[in-house]
Enzyme design. Structure first.
Site: not given
Length: 489
Positions: A159, A256, A290
């Site tokens: 992304n 993450e 996210c």
């Protein structure tokens, strides 16, 4: 911007050499359809050669100075800026990101290398001096200094294929480590350009940076399970993160992972401000972030008002030509992802949610037929039941999910019910309530009266529960990628 079809083939980069392999990974063009590039796919042999090269150069890297490493990072930043238009076009095509966002990503990546240089200088210049303070250690003196952790494996997502890569690679190099970069297979081309930029910087030892694109099923376990790796920096799904953690052994994990950020909205909040923040937070990059606002928890008394405002704001978000400066968002990364979002929306509606707008996979005019199934309309769900899957599961799509609560305790119960705990937001004009909820919500970061945002990484961020291990950010990441050594005098 005048667009062009970028037909290109990229190689892997191992131990200072550009290499071709017997297999390639085709990269889809999410702007014009078809395949716009191919990248060589590293296999087991290439992965092991990269591991050996990164391991061999550790001692050399430890002897480099922070001045040298900072200069490398600054040169890399300049190299990225010189290729801004090329990189922006690549990000548009491989990630399906609008051109305005793609340009911003290149700028962020360059700035992260500059900031990593500053942070490295700052950390190294602040060693510690300690004296013995327990019986039997009177007179002891010690210097506590930072040193590189060794080899860092960077596993990056689709992304933010350049900006997140920079957030991992920049602190790793600035700290004096050797690096192995494994990019997402759907978006490896911008990382390949970064590899070219790094390869052109004078002074970086051979083997200090290795670019090993490849299918995770082929080389993933080889890279993550090798005991010559000292740290793994990863951004990805919770499932993939758990697998890496199971394979990696005794390394420093810096992850993450997935997010399902709740925006908790109380009845005294500025609803116009809330609507703007939640619309942008839900729809930016088609929700494939996210930190996206995945669910809006609102007091029942203002639910209808807020839904009406979000609906109005959503009407201005239009998909279209990704090279048009006014396009708000494009396709999802794959047809599988669109099907996943559709599945979650259908589940919510079946359980009683109101479909206010969207809800279908509909492409704008002019989109190539082969990309049509990857578009999902901006979707607004209201009165979503608490047992709908989309309330607790990560969606990664352009869907605003509005559900109600009665009182602070129920809001926290809903927000904390997910296995994901990366980000959250609280909207209220009551300072004490804002701080109380921010402290009690289970999340690595909480934004008050604004949508979650990680920015450049000057503020540490990361997740609890299944959303990760450790905290990222330029200063935070460099600390994770160095270790302390105490020298007792």
């Amino acid at each position: 911007m005048e667009t062009r079809t970028a037909q290109r083939t990229e190689r892997i980069y191992v131990d200072g050499e550009w290499l071709e392999t017997g297999e390639t990974i085709p990269v889809s063009d999410l702007a014009d359809g078809g395949t716009f590039a191919n990248v060589a796919a590293a296999g087991p042999a290439e992965a092991r050669n990269a591991l050996a090269a990164a391991h061999e150069v550790k001692s050399t890297m430890r002897q480099t100075t922070v001045v040298e490493r900072a200069e490398w990072c600054e040169a890399i930043a300049e190299g990225l800026r010189e290729r801004e238009e090329e990189l922006a076009e690549i990000i548009v095509r491989e990630a399906g990101k609008p051109i305005s966002s793609a340009r911003g990503e290149v700028g962020s990546a360059a700035e992260r290398f500059d900031r990593a240089a500053e942070e490295a200088r700052n950390i190294v210049s602040k060693g510690e001096f300690r004296e013995g303070s327990t019986a039997g250690h009177e007179g002891w003196q010690a210097i506590v200094k930072h040193e590189p952790i060794g080899s860092v494996l960077c596993i990056t997502p689709y992304n933010y294929p350049l900006a997140t890569t920079a957030l991992q690679v920049a602190p790793a190099l600035a700290a004096g480590n050797s690096v192995l970069l494994k990019p997402a297979s759907k978006t490896p081309i911008s990382a390949a350009i970064l590899a070219e930029v790094i390869a052109d910087v004078d002074g970086i030892p051979e083997g200090a940076f290795n670019f090993v694109p490849g299918e995770a099923s082929v080389i993933g376990d080889i890279l993550t399970g090798d005991d010559r790796i000292n740290a793994i920096a990863m951004t990805g799904s919770s499932g993939a993160g758990k697998h890496v953690a199971n394979e990696s052994g005794m390394v420093n994990l810096h992850m993450e992972l997935g997010g399902n950020a709740p925006a908790i909205v109380f009845d005294d909040a500025d609803l116009e401000e809330v609507a703007g923040a939640c619309t942008s937070g839900s729809l930016k990059y088609a929700g494939q972030r996210c930190s996206a606002v995945s669910r809006v928890l609102v007091e029942e008394s203002v639910h209808d008002d807020l839904v009406e405002r979000i609906d109005y704001n959503m009407s201005t978000w239009q998909a279209g030509d990704l090279f048009d400066e006014d396009t708000a968002f494009g396709p999802l990364i794959s047809e599988d992802q669109a099907e996943w979002v559709e599945e979650l929306v259908e589940d919510a509606v079946e359980k009683g949610a109101d479909l206010v707008r969207g809800g279908t996979r509909e492409a704008p005019d002019g989109v190539p037929d082969e990309l049509g199934s990857q578009f999902f309309e901006p979707t607004l769900l209201a009165n979503v039941p608490h047992d709908a899957r989309i309330v607790d599961e990560e969606q990664f799509g352009p869907v605003a999910v509005v559900t109600t609560f009665e009182g602070r305790e129920e809001a926290l119960e809903i927000a904390n019910g997910s296995d994901l705990a990366l980000d959250a937001a609280v909207f209220t004009s009551d300072y004490n309530r804002a701080m109380d909820v921010a402290e009690r919500v289970d999340a690595g970061g909480v934004r008050i009266n604004g949508a979650p945002s990680h920015g450049l990484g000057d503020v540490p961020f990361g997740g609890n529960k299944d959303s990760g291990i450790g905290r990222e950010g330029l200063d935070a990441s460099i600390h994770e990628m160095m270790r302390k050594k105490s020298i007792v005098l």
